[in-house]
Write a protein that holds these residues in place. Structure first.
Motif, mmCIF file in Angstrom:
data_model
loop_
_atom_site.group_PDB
_atom_site.id
_atom_site.type_symbol
_atom_site.label_atom_id
_atom_site.label_comp_id
_atom_site.label_asym_id
_atom_site.label_seq_id
_atom_site.Cartn_x
_atom_site.Cartn_y
_atom_site.Cartn_z
ATOM 1 N N ILE A 164 37.784 46.499 39.020
ATOM 2 C CA ILE A 164 38.041 45.570 40.124
ATOM 3 C C ILE A 164 37.217 46.043 41.310
ATOM 4 N N ILE A 165 36.271 45.211 41.745
ATOM 5 C CA ILE A 165 35.377 45.580 42.844
ATOM 6 C C ILE A 165 35.880 44.891 44.104
ATOM 7 N N GLY A 166 36.502 45.664 44.973
ATOM 8 C CA GLY A 166 37.151 45.111 46.149
ATOM 9 C C GLY A 166 38.652 45.283 46.023
ATOM 10 N N ASN A 167 39.341 45.385 47.155
ATOM 11 C CA ASN A 167 40.788 45.590 47.133
ATOM 12 C C ASN A 167 41.494 44.505 46.330
ATOM 13 N N GLU A 168 42.387 44.917 45.455
ATOM 14 C CA GLU A 168 43.187 43.975 44.671
ATOM 15 C C GLU A 168 44.080 43.108 45.560
ATOM 16 N N ASP A 169 44.532 43.653 46.679
ATOM 17 C CA ASP A 169 45.272 42.893 47.693
ATOM 18 C C ASP A 169 46.483 42.164 47.131
ATOM 19 N N ALA A 170 47.375 42.963 46.530
ATOM 20 C CA ALA A 170 48.693 42.465 46.098
ATOM 21 C C ALA A 170 48.590 41.280 45.149
ATOM 22 N N GLY A 171 47.538 41.257 44.332
ATOM 23 C CA GLY A 171 47.437 40.251 43.282
ATOM 24 C C GLY A 171 46.388 39.181 43.484
ATOM 25 N N GLN A 172 45.804 39.060 44.672
ATOM 26 C CA GLN A 172 44.856 37.979 44.918
ATOM 27 C C GLN A 172 43.601 38.091 44.061
ATOM 28 N N MET A 173 43.025 39.296 43.978
ATOM 29 C CA MET A 173 41.799 39.445 43.195
ATOM 30 C C MET A 173 42.046 39.073 41.734
ATOM 31 N N SER A 174 43.182 39.482 41.201
ATOM 32 C CA SER A 174 43.510 39.188 39.809
ATOM 33 C C SER A 174 43.839 37.717 39.603
ATOM 34 N N ALA A 175 44.542 37.116 40.558
ATOM 35 C CA ALA A 175 44.874 35.697 40.426
ATOM 36 C C ALA A 175 43.614 34.847 40.362
ATOM 37 N N ILE A 222 26.841 38.320 45.739
ATOM 38 C CA ILE A 222 25.765 37.472 45.237
ATOM 39 C C ILE A 222 25.187 36.793 46.470
ATOM 40 N N GLY A 223 24.016 37.229 46.911
ATOM 41 C CA GLY A 223 23.526 36.774 48.201
ATOM 42 C C GLY A 223 24.485 37.214 49.281
ATOM 43 N N GLN A 224 24.999 36.259 50.062
ATOM 44 C CA GLN A 224 25.995 36.586 51.082
ATOM 45 C C GLN A 224 27.423 36.313 50.615
ATOM 46 N N TYR A 225 27.575 35.849 49.392
ATOM 47 C CA TYR A 225 28.918 35.722 48.814
ATOM 48 C C TYR A 225 29.452 37.120 48.545
ATOM 49 N N ALA A 226 30.641 37.441 49.087
ATOM 50 C CA ALA A 226 31.241 38.769 48.927
ATOM 51 C C ALA A 226 32.586 38.609 48.228
ATOM 52 N N HIS A 227 32.592 38.804 46.913
ATOM 53 C CA HIS A 227 33.844 38.635 46.176
ATOM 54 C C HIS A 227 34.834 39.749 46.495
ATOM 55 N N GLY A 228 34.358 40.803 47.156
ATOM 56 C CA GLY A 228 35.241 41.898 47.517
ATOM 57 C C GLY A 228 36.211 41.574 48.633
ATOM 58 N N ASN A 229 36.135 40.383 49.228
ATOM 59 C CA ASN A 229 37.086 40.017 50.280
ATOM 60 C C ASN A 229 37.383 38.524 50.207
ATOM 61 N N GLU A 230 38.581 38.175 50.659
ATOM 62 C CA GLU A 230 39.131 36.847 50.392
ATOM 63 C C GLU A 230 38.407 35.672 51.038
ATOM 64 N N PRO A 231 37.768 35.782 52.215
ATOM 65 C CA PRO A 231 37.123 34.590 52.786
ATOM 66 C C PRO A 231 36.105 33.923 51.871
ATOM 67 N N SER A 232 35.566 34.664 50.893
ATOM 68 C CA SER A 232 34.581 34.072 49.982
ATOM 69 C C SER A 232 35.192 33.485 48.714
ATOM 70 N N HIS A 233 36.449 33.730 48.435
ATOM 71 C CA HIS A 233 36.979 33.465 47.099
ATOM 72 C C HIS A 233 36.885 32.015 46.640
ATOM 73 N N HIS A 234 36.919 31.080 47.548
ATOM 74 C CA HIS A 234 36.911 29.671 47.137
ATOM 75 C C HIS A 234 35.519 29.063 47.128
ATOM 76 N N VAL A 235 34.506 29.811 47.584
ATOM 77 C CA VAL A 235 33.238 29.167 47.920
ATOM 78 C C VAL A 235 32.492 28.662 46.691
ATOM 79 N N ALA A 236 32.469 29.410 45.593
ATOM 80 C CA ALA A 236 31.752 28.937 44.407
ATOM 81 C C ALA A 236 32.329 27.625 43.896
ATOM 82 N N TRP A 237 33.614 27.411 44.115
ATOM 83 C CA TRP A 237 34.257 26.177 43.644
ATOM 84 C C TRP A 237 33.855 24.966 44.475
ATOM 85 N N LEU A 238 33.232 25.191 45.641
ATOM 86 C CA LEU A 238 32.845 24.062 46.488
ATOM 87 C C LEU A 238 31.679 23.276 45.911
#
Length: 739
Positions: free
Chosen positions: A642-653, A597-613
């Motif tokens: 699941i769009i982006g690596n699940e990464d041992a549970g992070q995407m699902s969590a 979404i724009g430059q937010y990339a949910h497919g990788n972890e550095p973006s995961h917290h940003v919408a909550w900011l």
């Protein structure tokens, strides 16, 4: 879809599932609610970049048998892709959703006849997966394969289309890799008996590891025929022949271990017996009990996505200690844990963000042993792990992500660990330079360089300088918090001061984190939109760009970042540009540049917290809408869900927390940031704790307040300890008003 077809075997288990459900309270027939096990679809995430697998596992299981479609390639990091037309065999272990392939040990492939290529086509309609059970019919090989597992052993059942002499390919060379054509084997020894075989090997791929195996069949081996080695093979392959007579079924139990063949035999026999269906039923009961700890009121598709997310989140970390408590550490010494378990497959750079916090919330009985594993690893290797698998350290990713995991556990009240040992390991890891594990290792924590400049200069650090600086702050803040909780104020002040080093890289012109050299000069030219990675186009960022990594300080200092960006209004302005004012990056899915979404990339972890900011801005409702959009658009009830690596549970969590309405933006603080639940009601029932009921009240889209049993909670610092005490957690939503 084919994976939800009912089959006779599952039908035979329905009475068991019915017994697990509450008795009906009305005489009139009504549709039976599905149990959590029935709601899980293990095929979600198996098509595309999710990299999950459909094979069985126990919760946090040591062993995960399953189908392999290939043994090399980034697409096959778990061995499986939903659309692949052939299955080459069934290996015994793997990692769920990672970006690098590993494990895939001991391939078995049954068939009526011996062929040079035993890969077989299969009809998707024949393929079935449920928690604890997988089955498929190999059309070319004339056999129905069924798999289940205990905590440490795999159980195979092969039903052939005829009796008589049948064959089983045993491939000890097989392993999942993308660096070479085949996973290197350094040494191997294997011995056959009348009823099975056992052996050990040293393997080198993502890490160097020791593997032991022990296999037993319910029929004696009638023939052992070696297969000529292929170029580059160091480990043998065999044909095993079995005479089934008029019967058509062959069963095998497989044990693996990091220790030795004796450990593998004990793991193989931890359950014992040959009753395949009973083992499946036991696995389903175990999954039912765990998945039932979080239930939501939602439409069927959302229920399936949620239950499957819980399932994926609880596949890892994986138990690594044997039945007798022995396990092999990163220094190759065998140790014995006196009580509890030890774990590996700790994708810490990914999972410290939400997957590990989810375990503290819903599987707290695992936390002390996971943290004890980190401390034991530090005493064996001299420092805390980054990304261990099968007991070995891969050195993958940057920063020191074990630090916030330890501090979070202590902040949330877990006391089954030695706080002094933990802090000593944290300080040692945060002060001694890391040693490279391979040539060109740029993920290192080089504290002598960091302390000299107060950041990683891009001309001296060797790559990823900005990301490494920002991630160092996460670890420093965690160490400072741990020291403060243990009364070590001098240490706390030291690391708290160093945790603010991110400010040195905040460019006042762009308000983004930008590289500086050893003379203090800014990186020029500066392109904040190009993502970089050491494996592809080296630069200052790790699988991300300046826009995506500049939000990292919020993972330990969200208020400090907001203040540095101009307060609530300034933070909101920059977030709005990030989500709505910039175009998505194209053609870089391998760097997690997907689900954008724009430059937010949910497919990788550095973006995961940003919408909550947005909770720290003057327009928090924008964040509520974005979280809902991310959950709706990027999590689907289908194999490519699941769009982006699940990464041992992070995407699902992430999805589980979004559904419940709160998220651990700053995990080591022991608090959560409130959003709006994506369901009207959810219930958390964790053994040993009071029930927590979560309710969304009101028809609006802006969070007005959160109360726990009528007591108001702070919206950006909801305390974990308050939630686990139970009660009714109410999220009051009001209509959005336009200023």
């Amino acid at each position: 879809m084919p994976q939800r077809r009912s089959i006779p075997f599952i039908a035979r288990l329905l009475p068991l599932l019915l017994m697990l459900l509450p008795a009906a309270t009305q005489a009139a027939p009504e549709p039976r609610p599905l149990s959590p096990v029935e709601q899980v679809d293990p095929f979600i995430g198996t098509d595309g970049t999710g990299h999950t697998f459909p094979g069985p596992s126990r919760p946090f299981g040591m062993i995960q048998p399953g189908p392999d479609n290939a043994d090399t390639g980034w697409e096959y990091t778990s061995g499986y892709q939903y659309r692949a037309p052939k299955i080459i065999g069934f290996s015994q272990n793997r990692a769920s959703g990672t970006g690098i392939p590993e494990l895939g040990d001991l391939l078995l492939q049954p068939g009526l006849e011996r062929r040079a290529d035993m890969a077989s086509t299969y009809a998707k309609a024949s393929e079935v997966a449920r928690p604890g059970y997988y089955a498929v019919t190999l059309a070319d090989n004339g056999v129905r394969v069924e798999l289940t597992s205990t905590l440490r052993s795999a159980f195979h059942r092969y039903t052939f289309s005829r009796g008589g002499r049948v064959w089983l390919l045993v491939d000890l060379q097989h392993g999942l890799t993308f660096r070479t054509d085949r996973q290197p084997v350094l040494a191997v020894a294997n011995r056959f008996t009348r009823w099975g075989f056992a052996g050990e090997a040293q393997r080198r791929n993502w890490t160097t590891r020791h593997l032991a195996w022990a296999v037993r069949f319910d029929h004696p081996i009638a023939a052992v025929e070696p297969i000529p080695a292929r170029p580059g093979d160091a480990a043998p392959r065999f044909w095993l022949g079995f005479d089934l007579g008029v019967g058509r079924s062959l069963r095998a139990r497989v044990g693996l271990a990091t220790t030795d063949a004796a450990g593998a035999r004990a793991n193989r026999d931890e359950r014992g017996g040959w009753d395949f269906d009973t083992v499946v039923a036991e696995s389903m009961r175990e999954w039912h009990a765990l998945l039932g700890r979080a239930r939501i009121s939602a439409p069927p598709a959302q229920q399936r996505i949620f239950a499957t997310a819980l399932y994926h989140a609880f596949l890892h970390p994986s138990v690594i200690s044997d039945v007798d408590g022995r396990w092999r550490g990163p220094d190759q010494r065998i140790r014995r844990v006196r009580r509890g378990l030890r774990y590996s497959t700790l994708s810490l750079w990914d999972t410290f963000r939400a997957a590990q916090p989810l375990i503290t919330l819903l599987a707290p009985e695992r936390v002390n042993d996971i943290v004890a594993t980190l401390i034991d690893h530090a005493e064996a290797a001299g420092r805390l792990p980054k990304w261990p698998i099968w007991g070995g350290e891969t050195g993958t990713m940057i920063g020191e992500p074990a630090l916030p995991v330890i501090a979070e556990a202590w902040a949330k009240g877990f006391r089954g660990i030695d706080g002094g040992r933990a802090l000593a390991a944290m300080v040692r890891t945060s002060t001694r330079d890391a040693q490279p594990l391979y040539p060109g290792d740029t993920s290192l924590s080089l504290w002598s360089l960091y302390d000299r400049y107060g950041y990683y200069p891009f001309d001296l650090a060797g790559g990823e300088a900005v990301s490494r600086t920002l991630e160092a702050g996460i670890g420093d803040a965690a160490t400072a918090r741990m020291a403060r909780m243990l009364g070590e104020e001098r240490l706390a002040r030291r690391f708290a001061a160093r945790a603010g080093s991110w400010r040195r890289l905040l460019d006042p012109e762009t308000r983004l984190a930008r590289g500086r050299d050893s003379q203090g000069r800014w990186r020029t030219p500066f392109d904040p939109l190009t993502p970089t990675s050491p494996l592809n186009n080296p630069g200052d960022y790790t699988e991300a760009n300046a826009w995506q990594y500049s939000w990292t300080p919020a993972l330990h200092d969200p208020r400090g970042l907001a203040a540095a960006l101009g307060g609530p209004a300034g933070l909101r302005t920059l977030l709005d540009r990030f989500f709505f004012g910039l175009k998505p990056t194209e053609g870089a899915a391998y760097l997690g540049q997907e689900a954008m979404i724009g430059q937010y990339a949910h497919g990788n972890e550095p973006s995961h917290h940003v919408a909550w900011l947005y909770a720290f801005t003057d327009r928090p409702e924008t964040g509520h809408a974005l979280v809902s959009r991310i959950a709706r658009d990027f999590y689907r009830d289908r194999p490519d869900g699941i769009i982006g690596n699940e990464d041992a549970g992070q995407m699902s969590a992430w999805y589980v927390f979004a559904t419940l309405g709160f998220y651990p933006v700053d995990p080591a603080s022991g608090t959560y940031v409130a959003g709006l639940p994506l369901v009207t009601e959810a219930t958390l029932r964790v053994p040993g704790r009071q029930v927590l009921t979560i309710r969304r009240e009101g028809e609006g889209d802006r969070l007005a307040r959160v109360t726990l049993d009528r007591r108001a909670l702070p919206l950006t610092r909801m305390p974990h300890r308050a939630l686990v005490a139970g009660g009714v957690l109410r999220f009051a939503a009001l209509p959005v008003t336009t200023p």
